[in-house]
Design a protein around this motif. Structure first.
Motif, PDB file in Angstrom:
ATOM      1  N   THR A  11      15.622  43.393  59.841  1.00  0.00           N
ATOM      2  CA  THR A  11      13.970  44.365  59.718  1.00  0.00           C
ATOM      3  C   THR A  11      14.050  44.001  58.026  1.00  0.00           C
ATOM      4  N   ALA A  12      12.215  43.857  57.698  1.00  0.00           N
ATOM      5  CA  ALA A  12      12.164  43.291  55.871  1.00  0.00           C
ATOM      6  C   ALA A  12      11.507  44.066  56.138  1.00  0.00           C
ATOM      7  N   ASP A  13      10.353  44.686  54.206  1.00  0.00           N
ATOM      8  CA  ASP A  13       9.732  45.336  53.868  1.00  0.00           C
ATOM      9  C   ASP A  13       8.691  44.836  53.521  1.00  0.00           C
ATOM     10  N   GLY A  14       7.200  45.392  54.374  1.00  0.00           N
ATOM     11  CA  GLY A  14       6.309  44.491  54.039  1.00  0.00           C
ATOM     12  C   GLY A  14       4.856  45.114  53.430  1.00  0.00           C
ATOM     13  N   ALA A  15       3.742  44.774  53.236  1.00  0.00           N
ATOM     14  CA  ALA A  15       2.692  46.166  53.240  1.00  0.00           C
ATOM     15  C   ALA A  15       2.493  46.118  54.488  1.00  0.00           C
ATOM     16  N   ASN A  16       2.703  44.837  55.793  1.00  0.00           N
ATOM     17  CA  ASN A  16       2.175  44.681  56.961  1.00  0.00           C
ATOM     18  C   ASN A  16       3.273  43.759  57.465  1.00  0.00           C
ATOM     19  N   ALA A  17       3.076  43.447  58.839  1.00  0.00           N
ATOM     20  CA  ALA A  17       4.140  42.818  59.773  1.00  0.00           C
ATOM     21  C   ALA A  17       3.761  40.896  59.448  1.00  0.00           C
ATOM     22  N   LYS A  18       2.473  40.845  58.718  1.00  0.00           N
ATOM     23  CA  LYS A  18       2.672  39.051  58.692  1.00  0.00           C
ATOM     24  C   LYS A  18       3.353  39.071  57.372  1.00  0.00           C
ATOM     25  N   GLU A  19       3.328  39.847  56.259  1.00  0.00           N
ATOM     26  CA  GLU A  19       4.035  39.568  54.825  1.00  0.00           C
ATOM     27  C   GLU A  19       5.590  40.054  55.097  1.00  0.00           C
ATOM     28  N   ALA A  20       6.114  41.102  56.044  1.00  0.00           N
ATOM     29  CA  ALA A  20       7.694  40.886  56.267  1.00  0.00           C
ATOM     30  C   ALA A  20       7.702  39.747  57.102  1.00  0.00           C
ATOM     31  N   GLN A  21       7.348  39.253  57.627  1.00  0.00           N
ATOM     32  CA  GLN A  21       7.701  37.956  58.831  1.00  0.00           C
ATOM     33  C   GLN A  21       8.023  36.981  58.103  1.00  0.00           C
ATOM     34  N   ALA A  22       7.323  36.960  56.835  1.00  0.00           N
ATOM     35  CA  ALA A  22       7.056  35.843  56.240  1.00  0.00           C
ATOM     36  C   ALA A  22       8.573  35.781  55.636  1.00  0.00           C
ATOM     37  N   LYS A  23       8.978  36.814  55.227  1.00  0.00           N
ATOM     38  CA  LYS A  23      10.851  37.117  54.721  1.00  0.00           C
ATOM     39  C   LYS A  23      11.802  36.656  55.290  1.00  0.00           C
ATOM     40  N   LEU A  24      11.440  36.670  56.481  1.00  0.00           N
ATOM     41  CA  LEU A  24      12.215  36.123  57.331  1.00  0.00           C
ATOM     42  C   LEU A  24      12.369  35.125  58.287  1.00  0.00           C
ATOM     43  N   ALA A  25      10.839  34.372  58.017  1.00  0.00           N
ATOM     44  CA  ALA A  25      11.088  32.681  58.895  1.00  0.00           C
ATOM     45  C   ALA A  25      11.631  31.562  58.050  1.00  0.00           C
ATOM     46  N   THR A  26      12.640  30.498  58.462  1.00  0.00           N
ATOM     47  CA  THR A  26      13.131  29.718  57.830  1.00  0.00           C
ATOM     48  C   THR A  26      12.551  28.537  58.389  1.00  0.00           C
ATOM     49  N   GLY A  27      13.318  27.451  57.855  1.00  0.00           N
ATOM     50  CA  GLY A  27      13.040  25.540  58.578  1.00  0.00           C
ATOM     51  C   GLY A  27      13.197  26.062  60.061  1.00  0.00           C
ATOM     52  N   ASN A  28      14.753  27.088  61.070  1.00  0.00           N
ATOM     53  CA  ASN A  28      15.203  26.989  62.414  1.00  0.00           C
ATOM     54  C   ASN A  28      15.031  28.045  62.830  1.00  0.00           C
ATOM     55  N   CYS A  29      14.499  29.490  62.521  1.00  0.00           N
ATOM     56  CA  CYS A  29      14.096  30.559  62.664  1.00  0.00           C
ATOM     57  C   CYS A  29      12.996  30.925  63.191  1.00  0.00           C
ATOM     58  N   TRP A  30      12.741  31.472  63.559  1.00  0.00           N
ATOM     59  CA  TRP A  30      11.434  32.232  63.890  1.00  0.00           C
ATOM     60  C   TRP A  30      11.240  33.765  63.978  1.00  0.00           C
ATOM     61  N   PRO A  31      10.901  34.477  62.999  1.00  0.00           N
ATOM     62  CA  PRO A  31      11.002  36.225  63.465  1.00  0.00           C
ATOM     63  C   PRO A  31       9.689  36.777  64.461  1.00  0.00           C
ATOM     64  N   VAL A  32       9.786  37.786  65.349  1.00  0.00           N
ATOM     65  CA  VAL A  32       8.908  38.124  66.959  1.00  0.00           C
ATOM     66  C   VAL A  32       9.281  39.564  66.797  1.00  0.00           C
ATOM     67  N   TRP A  33       8.259  39.759  65.648  1.00  0.00           N
ATOM     68  CA  TRP A  33       8.129  41.635  65.285  1.00  0.00           C
ATOM     69  C   TRP A  33       8.248  41.934  66.263  1.00  0.00           C
ATOM     70  N   GLN A  34       8.463  43.145  66.394  1.00  0.00           N
ATOM     71  CA  GLN A  34       9.018  44.206  67.326  1.00  0.00           C
ATOM     72  C   GLN A  34       8.008  45.438  66.909  1.00  0.00           C
ATOM     73  N   GLY A  35       7.985  45.615  66.147  1.00  0.00           N
ATOM     74  CA  GLY A  35       7.941  47.521  65.628  1.00  0.00           C
ATOM     75  C   GLY A  35       8.171  47.511  64.545  1.00  0.00           C
ATOM     76  N   LEU A  36       7.491  48.962  63.886  1.00  0.00           N
ATOM     77  CA  LEU A  36       7.660  48.921  62.609  1.00  0.00           C
ATOM     78  C   LEU A  36       8.459  50.420  63.024  1.00  0.00           C
ATOM     79  N   GLU A  37       9.626  50.650  61.530  1.00  0.00           N
ATOM     80  CA  GLU A  37      10.936  51.246  62.037  1.00  0.00           C
ATOM     81  C   GLU A  37       9.512  53.227  61.583  1.00  0.00           C
ATOM     82  N   GLY A  38      10.025  53.692  62.578  1.00  0.00           N
ATOM     83  CA  GLY A  38       9.582  55.193  61.874  1.00  0.00           C
ATOM     84  C   GLY A  38      10.581  56.105  61.677  1.00  0.00           C
TER      85      GLY A  38
END
Length: 80
Positions: free
Chosen positions: A53-80
Motif C-alpha cells: 500500500t501507499a498513500d497518495g493524492a490519487n492512485a497515480k501518485e501512490a503508484q509512483a511511490k512503489l514503482a522501481t526498475g524491475n517492479c510495477w505496481p498494479v492498482w487494486q483499490g482504495l482502502e476503506g
C-alpha cells in the motif's frame, strides 16, 4: 511455457482473492482519483512480487511511490 503461464495466473488470482478478503477495497473507477491509502499488487521480474500500500493524492501518485526498475505496481483499490 504455457503450463508456467497458467500456474503464474492461478497464483496471481489466488493471491488477489486472499488480499481482497483481508480488508475492504473500493475498486471503483472513481476511487482512483481519491486521496488515501491505495493498495497495489507489485509485480516484479525475477520474483519478489507482493501486495503493498501507499498513500497518495490519487492512485497515480501512490503508484509512483512503489514503482522501481524491475517492479510495477498494479492498482487494486482504495482502502476503506
Amino acid at each position: 511455457m504455457k503450463k508456467m503461464v497458467g500456474i503464474l495466473g492461478l497464483a496471481l488470482g489466488a493471491s488477489l482473492m486472499v488480499s481482497s478478503s483481508a480488508f475492504a477495497l473500493d475498486s471503483s473507477f472513481d476511487a482512483m482519483s481519491k486521496a488515501g491509502k491505495h493498495s497495489f499488487y507489485v509485480w516484479c521480474t525475477g520474483g519478489g512480487s507482493s501486495v503493498k500500500t501507499a498513500d497518495g493524492a490519487n492512485a497515480k501518485e501512490a503508484q509512483a511511490k512503489l514503482a522501481t526498475g524491475n517492479c510495477w505496481p498494479v492498482w487494486q483499490g482504495l482502502e476503506g
